[in-house]
Design an enzyme around this catalytic site. Structure first.
Site, PDB file in Angstrom:
ATOM      1  N   CYS A  37       6.577   9.909   0.312  1.00 58.08           N
ATOM      2  CA  CYS A  37       5.415  10.795   0.352  1.00 58.08           C
ATOM      3  C   CYS A  37       5.515  11.781  -0.801  1.00 58.08           C
ATOM      4  O   CYS A  37       6.564  12.405  -0.994  1.00 58.08           O
ATOM      5  CB  CYS A  37       5.378  11.552   1.683  1.00 58.08           C
ATOM      6  SG  CYS A  37       4.073  12.807   1.758  1.00 58.08           S
TER       7      CYS A  37
ATOM      8  N   HIS B 274       9.291   7.294   7.895  1.00 56.09           N
ATOM      9  CA  HIS B 274       9.932   7.416   6.596  1.00 56.09           C
ATOM     10  C   HIS B 274      11.391   7.804   6.832  1.00 56.09           C
ATOM     11  O   HIS B 274      11.733   8.362   7.877  1.00 56.09           O
ATOM     12  CB  HIS B 274       9.218   8.463   5.745  1.00 56.09           C
ATOM     13  CG  HIS B 274       7.866   8.005   5.264  1.00 56.09           C
ATOM     14  ND1 HIS B 274       7.271   8.510   4.135  1.00 56.09           N
ATOM     15  CD2 HIS B 274       6.989   7.086   5.751  1.00 56.09           C
ATOM     16  CE1 HIS B 274       6.096   7.928   3.947  1.00 56.09           C
ATOM     17  NE2 HIS B 274       5.910   7.063   4.932  1.00 56.09           N
TER      18      HIS B 274
ATOM     19  N   ASN C 152      10.090   4.618   2.760  1.00 56.49           N
ATOM     20  CA  ASN C 152       9.843   4.171   4.130  1.00 56.49           C
ATOM     21  C   ASN C 152      11.084   3.472   4.682  1.00 56.49           C
ATOM     22  O   ASN C 152      11.988   3.093   3.924  1.00 56.49           O
ATOM     23  CB  ASN C 152       8.696   3.161   4.138  1.00 56.49           C
ATOM     24  CG  ASN C 152       7.376   3.752   3.732  1.00 56.49           C
ATOM     25  OD1 ASN C 152       6.612   4.215   4.556  1.00 56.49           O
ATOM     26  ND2 ASN C 152       7.104   3.743   2.435  1.00 56.49           N
TER      27      ASN C 152
ATOM     28  N   ARG D 239       0.822  -1.210   0.000  1.00 52.77           N
ATOM     29  CA  ARG D 239       0.000   0.000   0.000  1.00 52.77           C
ATOM     30  C   ARG D 239       0.852   1.254   0.000  1.00 52.77           C
ATOM     31  O   ARG D 239       0.992   1.919  -1.007  1.00 52.77           O
ATOM     32  CB  ARG D 239      -0.954  -0.027   1.217  1.00 52.77           C
ATOM     33  CG  ARG D 239      -2.161   0.920   1.070  1.00 52.77           C
ATOM     34  CD  ARG D 239      -1.838   2.384   1.267  1.00 52.77           C
ATOM     35  NE  ARG D 239      -1.297   2.686   2.587  1.00 52.77           N
ATOM     36  CZ  ARG D 239      -0.873   3.899   2.938  1.00 52.77           C
ATOM     37  NH1 ARG D 239      -0.900   4.909   2.074  1.00 52.77           N
ATOM     38  NH2 ARG D 239      -0.363   4.113   4.161  1.00 52.77           N
ATOM     39  N   ASP D 240       1.471   1.579   1.110  1.00 56.15           N
ATOM     40  CA  ASP D 240       2.212   2.834   1.197  1.00 56.15           C
ATOM     41  C   ASP D 240       3.419   2.837   0.274  1.00 56.15           C
ATOM     42  O   ASP D 240       3.817   3.888  -0.231  1.00 56.15           O
ATOM     43  CB  ASP D 240       2.649   3.089   2.646  1.00 56.15           C
ATOM     44  CG  ASP D 240       3.098   4.525   2.867  1.00 56.15           C
ATOM     45  OD1 ASP D 240       2.454   5.430   2.316  1.00 56.15           O
ATOM     46  OD2 ASP D 240       4.082   4.742   3.570  1.00 56.15           O
TER      47      ASP D 240
ATOM     48  N   HIS E 289       5.111   4.603  12.393  1.00 59.18           N
ATOM     49  CA  HIS E 289       5.333   4.526  10.946  1.00 59.18           C
ATOM     50  C   HIS E 289       6.352   5.606  10.589  1.00 59.18           C
ATOM     51  O   HIS E 289       6.060   6.801  10.714  1.00 59.18           O
ATOM     52  CB  HIS E 289       3.999   4.763  10.238  1.00 59.18           C
ATOM     53  CG  HIS E 289       4.067   4.761   8.755  1.00 59.18           C
ATOM     54  ND1 HIS E 289       3.563   3.734   7.987  1.00 59.18           N
ATOM     55  CD2 HIS E 289       4.556   5.667   7.875  1.00 59.18           C
ATOM     56  CE1 HIS E 289       3.740   3.999   6.707  1.00 59.18           C
ATOM     57  NE2 HIS E 289       4.335   5.180   6.619  1.00 59.18           N
TER      58      HIS E 289
END
Length: 313
Positions: free
Chosen positions: A243, A212, A252, A18-19, A210
């Protein structure tokens, strides 16, 4: 190395499907996304953020969310997580057969409006509705406070602001509360301060983080989070993602690099397999997914440098 037997196990949530993929330019076929998840499960990872139920015109990388879940239905060992932003997204997640959902509340109004079209207060209200409906559907519901360490539009996000947002979020009774360094600006001192504040608000809710790695502080932040009492960490195989609002974003924190760091530090990682999560298999998947995305190489480093010393593998 000194192992601390009493240290709590850390759970890894894999977010590359997903991310990771959502923030890469390439649009991968459904079969490749399914293969990414299956490789992660085979390596021993169980909770996986499989997709997002967002508008296909705004997030084309996730347009096949239902198809991905359909292909993965019945995969042994998989706990599938879907990201939802509103009640419509939740309805799609329930229909697709997600095991869990995660909602997002952005700590800063600037990014909240830019990313979702409404301010933080409206997102908190939406989360409450999502949480109620998710519970009614029998799903575990978690929430992430995004931009908890800084905003690309509003700049610094004070800890007091994060905690104010957390109060509103906690009123919705999340099964798990996460803090996210969405643009990769945080440092360990912030992690310690925010987590301590969250524990004062609620000393029972499960905490997740979470990070990055845009400014190469993601792994230091992960260690600080564990020291502060966080027991669940998100990570992305290959270190893919990032992002779109963070200039120069490098992705990430990488699952394989995080696993190496925790193992060499003597930090137990939760696994239902005697041999634990296979960091080498995750690293191989990181190299593979970077190739599928057309990247020169994965941001992760373990796949390039290899393991060292007398570890398990």
């Amino acid at each position: 190395m000194t192992t601390t037997p009493t240290a709590p196990e850390i759970e890894i949530v894999e977010v590359a499907p997903r991310d990771g993929l959502q923030n890469e330019k390439a649009l991968l076929p459904t079969a490749t996304k399914v293969e990414l998840v299956r490789r992660s499960v085979a390596a021993g990872i169980r909770r996986i953020e499989v997709t997002a139920f967002a508008r296909p015109d705004r997030v084309p990388q996730m347009a096949d969310a239902a198809e991905v879940l359909a292909e993965l239905r019945g995969t042994e060992g998989l706990t599938s997580i879907g990201l939802v932003l509103n009640r419509k997204g939740l309805e799609r997640a329930v229909a697709a057969g997600c095991d869990e959902i995660t909602s997002v509340v952005v700590a800063s109004d600037g990014l909240a409006v830019k990313n979702q079209g409404v301010d933080t207060a409206a997102q908190i209200a939406a989360w409450h509705e999502i949480a109620d409906d998710a519970r009614a559907a029998g799903l575990k519901a978690s929430v992430i406070i995004a931009a908890a360490f800084g905003c690309p539009f509003d700049g610094e996000v004070p800890t007091a602001r994060v905690l104010d947002v957390a109060r509103g979020v906690l009123d919705g009774g999340p099964d798990e509360l996460a803090i996210a360094d969405t643009i990769g600006v945080g440092v360990p001192a912030q992690v310690t301060e925010i987590v301590a504040g969250l524990r004062e608000l609620d000393d029972t809710v499960a905490l997740r983080a979470h990070f990055h790695n845009t400014r190469n502080t993601g792994y230091a932040n992960a260690i600080a989070a564990i020291a502060a009492g966080v027991t669940v960490l998100d990570a992305s195989t290959g270190g893919i993602g990032g992002c779109p609002f963070a200039p120069g974003a490098t992705g990430n924190i990488a699952t394989e690099d995080l696993l190496y760091l925790l193992e060499r530090s003597g930090q137990p990682v939760r696994s239902d397999r005697r041999e634990g999560i296979d960091a080498d298999a995750v690293a191989a998947t990181g190299i593979w997914i970077a190739e599928q995305l057309g990247l020169p190489q994965a941001p992760a480093l373990l796949g390039r440098a290899g393991r060292f010393g007398g570890g398990r593998r």
